[in-house]
Design a protein around this motif. Sequence first.
Motif, PDB file in Angstrom:
ATOM      1  N   ASP A  48      38.692 -22.986   4.245  1.00 35.82           N
ATOM      2  CA  ASP A  48      39.034 -21.990   5.256  1.00 35.82           C
ATOM      3  C   ASP A  48      37.796 -21.688   6.083  1.00 35.82           C
ATOM      4  N   ASN A  49      38.006 -21.153   7.301  1.00 38.38           N
ATOM      5  CA  ASN A  49      36.859 -20.682   8.065  1.00 38.38           C
ATOM      6  C   ASN A  49      36.784 -19.168   7.991  1.00 38.38           C
ATOM      7  N   CYS A  50      35.890 -18.579   8.750  1.00 35.70           N
ATOM      8  CA  CYS A  50      35.638 -17.145   8.600  1.00 35.70           C
ATOM      9  C   CYS A  50      36.661 -16.272   9.312  1.00 35.70           C
ATOM     10  N   ALA A  51      37.160 -16.707  10.421  1.00 36.17           N
ATOM     11  CA  ALA A  51      38.143 -15.934  11.170  1.00 36.17           C
ATOM     12  C   ALA A  51      39.292 -16.844  11.560  1.00 36.17           C
ATOM     13  N   VAL A  52      40.472 -16.292  11.593  1.00 36.22           N
ATOM     14  CA  VAL A  52      41.678 -17.091  11.815  1.00 36.22           C
ATOM     15  C   VAL A  52      41.615 -17.839  13.127  1.00 36.22           C
ATOM     16  N   GLU A  53      41.092 -17.223  14.170  1.00 39.43           N
ATOM     17  CA  GLU A  53      41.130 -17.828  15.505  1.00 39.43           C
ATOM     18  C   GLU A  53      39.750 -18.275  15.966  1.00 39.43           C
ATOM     19  N   SER A  54      38.879 -18.611  15.047  1.00 37.41           N
ATOM     20  CA  SER A  54      37.557 -19.091  15.445  1.00 37.41           C
ATOM     21  C   SER A  54      37.104 -20.190  14.501  1.00 37.41           C
ATOM     22  N   SER A  55      36.051 -20.874  14.920  1.00 36.90           N
ATOM     23  CA  SER A  55      35.471 -21.923  14.081  1.00 36.90           C
ATOM     24  C   SER A  55      34.160 -21.450  13.464  1.00 36.90           C
ATOM     25  N   GLN A  56      33.985 -20.148  13.323  1.00 42.37           N
ATOM     26  CA  GLN A  56      32.782 -19.597  12.708  1.00 42.37           C
ATOM     27  C   GLN A  56      32.602 -20.167  11.309  1.00 42.37           C
ATOM     28  N   ILE A  58      31.366 -20.750   7.426  1.00 44.67           N
ATOM     29  CA  ILE A  58      30.991 -20.047   6.209  1.00 44.67           C
ATOM     30  C   ILE A  58      29.570 -20.466   5.868  1.00 44.67           C
ATOM     31  N   ILE A  59      28.679 -19.500   5.695  1.00 51.19           N
ATOM     32  CA  ILE A  59      27.259 -19.809   5.526  1.00 51.19           C
ATOM     33  C   ILE A  59      26.811 -19.738   4.070  1.00 51.19           C
ATOM     34  N   GLY A  60      27.705 -19.359   3.184  1.00 47.69           N
ATOM     35  CA  GLY A  60      27.338 -19.302   1.773  1.00 47.69           C
ATOM     36  C   GLY A  60      28.528 -18.988   0.905  1.00 47.69           C
ATOM     37  N   THR A  61      28.372 -19.188  -0.389  1.00 48.36           N
ATOM     38  CA  THR A  61      29.448 -18.889  -1.330  1.00 48.36           C
ATOM     39  C   THR A  61      28.851 -18.376  -2.638  1.00 48.36           C
ATOM     40  N   SER A  62      29.576 -17.467  -3.277  1.00 44.74           N
ATOM     41  CA  SER A  62      29.159 -16.904  -4.567  1.00 44.74           C
ATOM     42  C   SER A  62      30.328 -17.009  -5.528  1.00 44.74           C
ATOM     43  N   VAL A  63      30.088 -17.591  -6.702  1.00 45.01           N
ATOM     44  CA  VAL A  63      31.154 -17.918  -7.658  1.00 45.01           C
ATOM     45  C   VAL A  63      30.845 -17.280  -9.006  1.00 45.01           C
ATOM     46  N   VAL A  64      31.845 -16.616  -9.606  1.00 45.21           N
ATOM     47  CA  VAL A  64      31.658 -15.946 -10.893  1.00 45.21           C
ATOM     48  C   VAL A  64      32.780 -16.339 -11.848  1.00 45.21           C
ATOM     49  N   PHE A  65      32.399 -16.879 -13.013  1.00 42.93           N
ATOM     50  CA  PHE A  65      33.326 -17.156 -14.100  1.00 42.93           C
ATOM     51  C   PHE A  65      33.321 -15.956 -15.058  1.00 42.93           C
ATOM     52  N   ARG A 101      23.123 -31.045  -0.986  1.00 42.76           N
ATOM     53  CA  ARG A 101      22.897 -30.431   0.316  1.00 42.76           C
ATOM     54  C   ARG A 101      23.940 -30.884   1.341  1.00 42.76           C
ATOM     55  N   ALA A 102      25.116 -31.219   0.882  1.00 45.63           N
ATOM     56  CA  ALA A 102      26.160 -31.674   1.793  1.00 45.63           C
ATOM     57  C   ALA A 102      26.510 -30.598   2.815  1.00 45.63           C
ATOM     58  N   ALA A 103      26.529 -29.340   2.394  1.00 46.39           N
ATOM     59  CA  ALA A 103      26.870 -28.252   3.313  1.00 46.39           C
ATOM     60  C   ALA A 103      25.839 -27.140   3.302  1.00 46.39           C
ATOM     61  N   PHE A 104      25.232 -26.893   2.131  1.00 47.23           N
ATOM     62  CA  PHE A 104      24.315 -25.762   1.982  1.00 47.23           C
ATOM     63  C   PHE A 104      22.934 -26.242   1.548  1.00 47.23           C
ATOM     64  N   GLU A 105      21.905 -25.585   2.070  1.00 43.23           N
ATOM     65  CA  GLU A 105      20.536 -26.015   1.833  1.00 43.23           C
ATOM     66  C   GLU A 105      19.987 -25.539   0.482  1.00 43.23           C
ATOM     67  N   PHE A 106      20.418 -24.350   0.070  1.00 44.66           N
ATOM     68  CA  PHE A 106      19.878 -23.750  -1.147  1.00 44.66           C
ATOM     69  C   PHE A 106      21.016 -23.410  -2.104  1.00 44.66           C
ATOM     70  N   GLY A 125      21.486 -23.699   5.540  1.00 43.78           N
ATOM     71  CA  GLY A 125      21.822 -25.016   6.066  1.00 43.78           C
ATOM     72  C   GLY A 125      22.965 -24.957   7.055  1.00 43.78           C
ATOM     73  N   PRO A 126      23.649 -26.087   7.275  1.00 45.49           N
ATOM     74  CA  PRO A 126      24.688 -26.132   8.313  1.00 45.49           C
ATOM     75  C   PRO A 126      25.922 -25.312   7.985  1.00 45.49           C
ATOM     76  N   GLY A 127      26.177 -25.056   6.716  1.00 42.44           N
ATOM     77  CA  GLY A 127      27.357 -24.297   6.354  1.00 42.44           C
ATOM     78  C   GLY A 127      28.627 -25.121   6.411  1.00 42.44           C
ATOM     79  N   SER A 128      29.740 -24.432   6.319  1.00 42.59           N
ATOM     80  CA  SER A 128      31.049 -25.076   6.251  1.00 42.59           C
ATOM     81  C   SER A 128      31.701 -25.118   7.619  1.00 42.59           C
ATOM     82  N   PRO A 129      31.912 -26.306   8.223  1.00 41.75           N
ATOM     83  CA  PRO A 129      32.603 -26.372   9.510  1.00 41.75           C
ATOM     84  C   PRO A 129      33.995 -25.751   9.411  1.00 41.75           C
ATOM     85  N   GLY A 130      34.386 -25.015  10.448  1.00 38.29           N
ATOM     86  CA  GLY A 130      35.635 -24.288  10.388  1.00 38.29           C
ATOM     87  C   GLY A 130      36.868 -25.154  10.262  1.00 38.29           C
ATOM     88  N   HIS A 131      36.792 -26.396  10.722  1.00 40.56           N
ATOM     89  CA  HIS A 131      37.983 -27.254  10.717  1.00 40.56           C
ATOM     90  C   HIS A 131      37.972 -28.261   9.572  1.00 40.56           C
TER      91      HIS A 131
END
Length: 253
Positions: A48-56, A58-65, A101-106, A125-131
Amino acid sequence: MSKIKLLNCIITGVLVIGLVQNAHAHTRLNVPTMTEGTRIINEMIIGDNCAVESSQRIIGTSVVFPDGLDSTILANGQPHEGPLTDFLTNYGNNIQLIFSRAAFEFMDEKTDSSGNVTGFWAGGGPGSPGHLTVATPFRLTAASIEPTSCATSVKIQISIADICQITSAEQFAGGAADGVAKLWTHNNLGTQYDRDSEADDGPAPFTITRDLTNNPLPDSCEDGFVVEVMPSAAQINRDMPITIEGKQVWPSN
């Protein structure tokens, strides 16, 4: 082919594509179900991207088990007051982040006071392309199901925040997350990271299935039952933030 038939084919194709895109819009595991005791290279898929009508991006992700220590456990839909070891023999430290480093630098793992990995984060890094979808790889081991239990499967609910902007928690709490963060979390824990949704449909499920050939159900279990594990509010508040070299960088203070 007649124009009407061609039009019908085009409409059908568009609908199918839309359904596929919607199915992958959530952030989910590439392999959501594993047999107990197995190990694979899995990926967390951001679709998914950040906003429904934009290609902004995603610049990071945080995951918790769920850590399994103070987690909420449901057995056959009912609260279970005993420990998770009643159903899983070796849960804890079952994930290992793979550097990519496919999408995120750190990126780095999150650990508890005992050094067990409870999640991970990635950003920069480049982050996640919206499309496009983005895969963050990690090694995942399915814990073994306790032989004396009646569990046929154990569903682990994984909480995720996909970050669009570095902001304070107040800027995405209470349902104001669009364009700031995508929260794939529980809606009812009472944390600032709770998803704004009527249904508790946010977390990414990871289901460990029992190997009924090598680990059959005890005779007293009949058909057995399903177990579900959810994190506590205390763990989410502790483990969801991203900290680098002792400094919290998200949410911003």
